[in-house]
Design a protein around this motif. Structure first.
Motif, PDB file in Angstrom:
ATOM      1  N   LYS A   1      33.709  40.439  43.692  1.00  0.00           N
ATOM      2  CA  LYS A   1      34.272  40.617  44.578  1.00  0.00           C
ATOM      3  C   LYS A   1      33.781  39.387  45.865  1.00  0.00           C
ATOM      4  CE  LYS A   1      36.351  44.983  43.570  1.00  0.00           C
ATOM      5  NZ  LYS A   1      36.467  46.883  43.785  1.00  0.00           N
ATOM      6  N   PRO A   2      34.377  39.006  46.203  1.00  0.00           N
ATOM      7  CA  PRO A   2      34.272  38.062  47.273  1.00  0.00           C
ATOM      8  C   PRO A   2      33.436  38.768  48.138  1.00  0.00           C
ATOM      9  CG  PRO A   2      36.315  37.663  47.382  1.00  0.00           C
ATOM     10  CD  PRO A   2      36.064  39.289  45.709  1.00  0.00           C
ATOM     11  N   LEU A   3      32.953  38.034  49.364  1.00  0.00           N
ATOM     12  CA  LEU A   3      32.265  38.555  50.709  1.00  0.00           C
ATOM     13  C   LEU A   3      33.021  38.921  51.618  1.00  0.00           C
ATOM     14  CD1 LEU A   3      29.476  36.363  51.428  1.00  0.00           C
ATOM     15  CD2 LEU A   3      29.044  38.626  50.101  1.00  0.00           C
ATOM     16  N   SER A   4      33.893  38.734  51.304  1.00  0.00           N
ATOM     17  CA  SER A   4      35.770  39.628  52.033  1.00  0.00           C
ATOM     18  C   SER A   4      36.787  40.049  51.531  1.00  0.00           C
ATOM     19  CB  SER A   4      35.800  38.189  53.489  1.00  0.00           C
ATOM     20  OG  SER A   4      37.357  38.594  54.390  1.00  0.00           O
ATOM     21  N   GLY A   5      37.133  40.824  51.260  1.00  0.00           N
ATOM     22  CA  GLY A   5      38.307  41.209  50.099  1.00  0.00           C
ATOM     23  C   GLY A   5      38.070  41.842  48.719  1.00  0.00           C
ATOM     24  N   GLU A   6      38.869  41.432  48.129  1.00  0.00           N
ATOM     25  CA  GLU A   6      38.741  42.080  46.993  1.00  0.00           C
ATOM     26  C   GLU A   6      39.148  40.711  45.993  1.00  0.00           C
ATOM     27  OE1 GLU A   6      39.494  46.587  46.252  1.00  0.00           O
ATOM     28  OE2 GLU A   6      41.064  45.185  47.935  1.00  0.00           O
ATOM     29  N   GLY A   7      39.534  39.768  45.835  1.00  0.00           N
ATOM     30  CA  GLY A   7      39.463  38.767  45.358  1.00  0.00           C
ATOM     31  C   GLY A   7      40.347  39.720  43.813  1.00  0.00           C
ATOM     32  N   LEU A   8      40.294  39.228  42.862  1.00  0.00           N
ATOM     33  CA  LEU A   8      41.172  39.454  41.570  1.00  0.00           C
ATOM     34  C   LEU A   8      40.828  40.373  40.710  1.00  0.00           C
ATOM     35  CD1 LEU A   8      42.556  36.634  40.175  1.00  0.00           C
ATOM     36  CD2 LEU A   8      43.482  37.240  40.861  1.00  0.00           C
ATOM     37  N   GLY A   9      39.503  40.979  41.546  1.00  0.00           N
ATOM     38  CA  GLY A   9      38.872  42.289  41.599  1.00  0.00           C
ATOM     39  C   GLY A   9      40.308  43.583  41.609  1.00  0.00           C
ATOM     40  N   ARG A  10      40.953  43.640  42.465  1.00  0.00           N
ATOM     41  CA  ARG A  10      41.909  44.168  42.995  1.00  0.00           C
ATOM     42  C   ARG A  10      43.071  44.235  41.676  1.00  0.00           C
ATOM     43  NH1 ARG A  10      43.989  46.788  47.579  1.00  0.00           N
ATOM     44  NH2 ARG A  10      45.784  47.902  47.602  1.00  0.00           N
ATOM     45  N   VAL A  11      43.890  45.124  41.314  1.00  0.00           N
ATOM     46  CA  VAL A  11      44.225  45.045  40.243  1.00  0.00           C
ATOM     47  C   VAL A  11      45.581  44.355  40.835  1.00  0.00           C
ATOM     48  CG1 VAL A  11      45.153  47.804  40.630  1.00  0.00           C
ATOM     49  CG2 VAL A  11      45.408  46.727  38.240  1.00  0.00           C
ATOM     50  N   GLU A  12      46.297  44.821  41.245  1.00  0.00           N
ATOM     51  CA  GLU A  12      47.548  44.305  41.854  1.00  0.00           C
ATOM     52  C   GLU A  12      47.261  42.727  42.185  1.00  0.00           C
ATOM     53  OE1 GLU A  12      47.695  48.101  43.526  1.00  0.00           O
ATOM     54  OE2 GLU A  12      45.685  46.614  43.854  1.00  0.00           O
ATOM     55  N   LYS A  13      46.675  41.756  42.492  1.00  0.00           N
ATOM     56  CA  LYS A  13      46.393  41.014  42.273  1.00  0.00           C
ATOM     57  C   LYS A  13      45.991  40.412  40.920  1.00  0.00           C
ATOM     58  CE  LYS A  13      44.315  38.148  45.698  1.00  0.00           C
ATOM     59  NZ  LYS A  13      43.369  38.129  46.646  1.00  0.00           N
ATOM     60  N   MET A  14      44.819  40.557  40.048  1.00  0.00           N
ATOM     61  CA  MET A  14      44.939  40.185  38.925  1.00  0.00           C
ATOM     62  C   MET A  14      46.455  40.246  38.096  1.00  0.00           C
ATOM     63  SD  MET A  14      43.083  38.976  36.520  1.00  0.00           S
ATOM     64  CE  MET A  14      41.536  39.450  36.954  1.00  0.00           C
TER      65      MET A  14
END
Length: 215
Positions: free
Chosen positions: A70-83
């Motif tokens: 995960k990036p320093l800010s937010g969740e990136g593709l670590g958030r299942v919805e974004k993946m």
């Protein structure tokens, strides 16, 4: 160099971004200005938005999201919805291949291979974390995909405005990263990237998706 931000109403899929931008700039833009517009409001006006509740989360998305740094800010593709959004955008096989190659890269101490394989559009997907204090509603539980036909949008805004300006559609963050998703023919994208590295349009509740760079 002067930088001016322009506040607008909350833009929705009912808005014509060409008309919105032209009206917002009518009394403020001058010949010689460089206009920048947030890619997110262009995407929203184009209907490139999907609420979390409408996503069909696959097993692949649940599995792969667990291994994302995960990036320093937010969740990136670590958030299942974004993946899941990345899978919907690029296709399951391409994302799976990107994950395998990205994993090999990580073991070698090399980062970024995942997005090189997954593609620019997959990497551009934005997804709010659900916290209203950080995101203007109703966009705190949606995916926003990258805009389409960016160059065409910029040229149409310029024609509607009727000024000797250059226009770019940008996606910027607080770490100095700037992606140009569309521009008028006379604009150097490197100039835009350097000028917008401070993310002067803002990242949270500023509601200033349009800006003027006045050399």
């Amino acid at each position: 160099m002067e930088k001016i931000t322009i506040k607008t109403h909350v833009i929705t899929g009912e808005d014509d971004i060409i008309q919105v931008a032209a009206r917002a700039l009518e009394k403020k833009a001058k010949d010689g200005d460089v206009i920048v517009i947030s890619s997110k409001v262009v995407s929203i006006s184009q209907g490139m938005v999907k609420p979390f509740d409408e996503l069909k989360i696959s097993r692949l998305a649940r599995f792969l999201s667990k291994f994302v740094t995960k990036p320093l800010s937010g969740e990136g593709l670590g958030r299942v919805e974004k993946m899941q959004g990345a899978i919907d955008e690029a296709g399951a096989l391409r994302i799976l291949l990107a994950a395998v190659i990205g994993g090999i890269g990580k073991m070698m101490g090399i980062h970024g291979w995942f997005y090189q394989v997954a593609g620019r559009r997959a990497g551009a997907i934005d997804g709010a974390d659900g916290v209203r204090a950080k995101t203007v509603g109703p966009y705190n539980r949606v995916l926003i995909f990258a805009p389409v036909k960016g160059d065409e949008v910029c040229e149409k805004i310029k024609a509607e405005l009727g000024r000797e300006v250059e226009i770019a559609i940008i996606d910027a963050n607080d770490y100095g990263d700037v992606d140009v998703w569309g521009k008028t023919a006379g604009l150097d994208p490197e100039y835009v990237e350097n000028s917008c590295a401070d993310n002067f349009l803002g990242q949270r509740l500023e509601q200033t998706p349009i800006g003027i760079i006045r050399p």
